[in-house]
Design an enzyme around this catalytic site. Structure first.
Site, short mmCIF file in Angstrom:
data_model
loop_
_atom_site.label_atom_id
_atom_site.label_comp_id
_atom_site.label_asym_id
_atom_site.label_seq_id
_atom_site.Cartn_x
_atom_site.Cartn_y
_atom_site.Cartn_z
N GLY A 37 0.83 -1.19 0.00
CA GLY A 37 0.00 0.00 0.00
C GLY A 37 0.86 1.24 0.00
O GLY A 37 2.02 1.20 0.43
N GLU A 38 0.29 2.30 -0.55
CA GLU A 38 0.99 3.58 -0.51
C GLU A 38 0.18 4.47 0.41
O GLU A 38 -0.80 5.05 -0.01
CB GLU A 38 1.12 4.16 -1.90
CG GLU A 38 2.11 5.29 -1.93
CD GLU A 38 2.27 5.89 -3.31
OE1 GLU A 38 2.55 7.09 -3.38
OE2 GLU A 38 2.11 5.17 -4.31
N GLY A 39 0.56 4.48 1.67
CA GLY A 39 -0.24 5.23 2.64
C GLY A 39 0.14 6.69 2.69
O GLY A 39 0.97 7.16 1.91
N THR A 40 -0.50 7.38 3.62
CA THR A 40 -0.27 8.81 3.78
C THR A 40 1.20 9.10 4.07
O THR A 40 1.75 10.09 3.59
CB THR A 40 -1.13 9.33 4.96
OG1 THR A 40 -2.44 8.80 4.81
CG2 THR A 40 -1.19 10.83 4.99
N TYR A 41 1.81 8.22 4.86
CA TYR A 41 3.17 8.53 5.32
C TYR A 41 4.27 7.76 4.61
O TYR A 41 5.43 7.90 4.97
CB TYR A 41 3.27 8.28 6.82
CG TYR A 41 2.27 9.08 7.60
CD1 TYR A 41 2.52 10.42 7.90
CD2 TYR A 41 1.08 8.52 8.02
CE1 TYR A 41 1.60 11.16 8.60
CE2 TYR A 41 0.16 9.27 8.71
CZ TYR A 41 0.42 10.58 9.01
OH TYR A 41 -0.49 11.32 9.70
N GLY A 42 3.94 6.92 3.69
CA GLY A 42 4.99 6.18 3.01
C GLY A 42 4.50 4.84 2.51
O GLY A 42 3.37 4.43 2.78
N VAL A 44 4.37 0.76 2.10
CA VAL A 44 4.48 -0.40 2.99
C VAL A 44 4.81 -1.63 2.14
O VAL A 44 4.17 -1.85 1.12
CB VAL A 44 3.14 -0.67 3.72
CG1 VAL A 44 3.29 -1.78 4.74
CG2 VAL A 44 2.63 0.58 4.39
N LYS A 59 7.31 -0.35 6.76
CA LYS A 59 6.90 0.96 6.25
C LYS A 59 8.10 1.89 6.19
O LYS A 59 8.81 2.06 7.18
CB LYS A 59 5.83 1.54 7.18
CG LYS A 59 5.40 2.92 6.79
CD LYS A 59 4.08 3.25 7.45
CE LYS A 59 3.16 3.86 6.43
NZ LYS A 59 1.80 3.89 6.76
N ASP A 163 -6.69 10.31 10.58
CA ASP A 163 -6.81 9.96 9.17
C ASP A 163 -7.35 8.53 9.01
O ASP A 163 -6.86 7.77 8.17
CB ASP A 163 -5.42 10.10 8.51
CG ASP A 163 -5.51 10.17 7.00
OD1 ASP A 163 -6.56 10.57 6.47
OD2 ASP A 163 -4.51 9.81 6.34
C1 Z3R Z 1 1.11 -1.13 8.83
C2 Z3R Z 1 0.78 0.09 8.30
C3 Z3R Z 1 0.10 0.16 7.11
C4 Z3R Z 1 -0.21 -1.03 6.44
C5 Z3R Z 1 0.15 -2.27 6.97
C6 Z3R Z 1 0.81 -2.31 8.18
N1 Z3R Z 1 -0.22 -3.34 6.22
C7 Z3R Z 1 -0.85 -2.96 5.12
S1 Z3R Z 1 -1.01 -1.28 4.97
C8 Z3R Z 1 -1.40 -3.87 4.14
C9 Z3R Z 1 -2.11 -3.51 2.99
C10 Z3R Z 1 -2.50 -4.61 2.29
S2 Z3R Z 1 -2.01 -6.02 3.03
C11 Z3R Z 1 -1.28 -5.21 4.30
S3 Z3R Z 1 -3.37 -4.71 0.78
O1 Z3R Z 1 -2.70 -5.69 -0.02
O2 Z3R Z 1 -4.72 -5.08 1.07
N2 Z3R Z 1 -3.33 -3.31 0.11
#
Ligand code: Z3R
Length: 345
Positions: A37-42, A44, A59, A163
């Site tokens: 994922g590309e979250g708000t802060y960076g 993952v 992350k 958020d």
């Molecule tokens: C910590 C912080 C943000 C995220 C974490 C752990 N795991 C994430 S986002 C994630 C996202 C998927 S699987 C695990 S996805 O494949 O469903 N986009």
């Protein structure tokens, strides 16, 4: 005592940090090139802890002033987050800080709620399209209960998320929900989207933030939980604006344009305009799917979460005692019994 030239000292420290960074990179091995994922802060990434063979989420934080290194306040805040221990909060296992970058190692959870919605036929954005399929009522109830319980735990430790959105709610194979990125808003400013290709969603943001309030409370998370609850019920995002003002207008269209009678002090908020269009609410129960999915008590809870005036919103603690949760299915909710909660603050 022999004087060591300042430059030599700096170089030594830099070398030590580089060595530590290399050791850290050896400790965790990235297993997929594509980010989870590309979250708000960076971004993952999926990684493994080589010593234990445990899958983790790594992350890499993007920092506003990368040249100036990681601010000590941010390091302190993030270190405190390691003490959070709750089944509905993604566990922060390790933190590493090199000269310019910050890495956070979290427990790995299989998918986020955004992906879960897609897999379950929830439409991301087509308000006019045919309604697809929504989740069974006991799953909706379990998810919102777990969300409110995780948020309540953080609020009781004086930590605001700021958020909350489906992208940072993670769902494991047992249907357990875990909140990611709690506490990062206090450590880092939400970056301006120059770093990311992804548009930062404001659909779940509380109206006081959208209207430019600088002072916000834990109640901003209650609003976001309400917006997520509505989406769980209907299969459609509640307030899918393409900008902050468009989101505000989407809120006004569903809840009615507020005035000083409904929300004391709204006129004083920096981005409020007296000339905003005036919409009347039809009631949240009239939104397609809400009444059927939530029942009368669920509708009342939704109304309590989505009150305009922040202090009128139901608190997370009170919401967990709401009659809607009288028959919540505890067999799909992780127990808090094994989580020791040493007072961290
Ligand atoms: C910590 C912080 C943000 C995220 C974490 C752990 N795991 C994430 S986002 C994630 C996202 C998927 S699987 C695990 S996805 O494949 O469903 N986009």
């Amino acid at each position: 005592m022999p004087q060591v030239p300042a430059r030599a000292q700096d170089e030594d420290v830099a070398q030590m940090l580089d060595d530590a960074a290399m050791a850290f990179e050896k400790k965790y091995e990235r297993v997929e090139k594509k980010p989870l994922g590309e979250g708000t802060y960076g971004e993952v990434y999926k990684a493994v802890d080589r010593a234990t063979n445990t899958v983790v989420a790594m992350k890499r934080m993007k920092l506003d002033q990368e040249d100036e290194g990681v601010p000590s306040t941010a390091i302190r805040e993030v270190s405190l987050l390691k003490e959070l221990n709750h089944p509905n909060i993604v566990k922060l296992m390790d933190v590493f800080c090199s000269q310019k970058k910050l890495f956070l190692i979290f427990e790995f959870v299989e998918q986020d709620m955004k992906k879960y919605f897609k897999l379950h036929g929830y439409s991301q954005i087509s308000p006019s399209g045919p309604k697809q399929w929504t989740l069974p009522q006991n799953i909706i109830k379990s998810f919102i209960f777990q969300l409110l319980r995780g948020v309540e735990y953080c609020h009781s430790h004086r930590i605001v998320h700021r958020d909350l959105k489906p992208q940072n709610l993670l769902i494991d194979k047992h249907g357990h929900l875990k909140i990611a990125d709690f506490g990062l808003a206090r450590a880092f400013a939400i970056p301006i989207p120059k770093y990311t290709h992804e548009v930062v969603t404001v659909w779940y943001r509380a109206p006081e933030i959208l209207l430019g309030s600088q002072k916000y409370s834990i109640m901003v998370d209650v609003w976001s939980a309400g917006a997520i609850f509505g989406e769980l019920a209907t299969g459609q995002p509640m307030f899918p604006g393409d900008s902050e003002i468009d989101t505000i207008f989407k809120i006004f269209q569903k809840l009615g344009t507020p005035d000083d009678g409904v929300w004391k002090g709204i006129d004083a908020l920096p981005d409020f305009k007296k000339t905003f269009p005036k919409w009347k609410t039809k009631g949240l129960d009239k939104i397609e799917g809400v009444a059927t999915a939530l029942g009368p008590q669920g509708v009342k809870l939704l109304e309590g979460l989505l009150k305009y005036q922040p202090h009128e919103r139901i608190s997370c603690r009170a919401s967990l005692e709401h009659p809607y949760f009288e028959d919540v299915d505890h067999s799909i909710i992780p127990s808090v019994a094994h989580c020791e909660d040493e007072d961290m603050l």
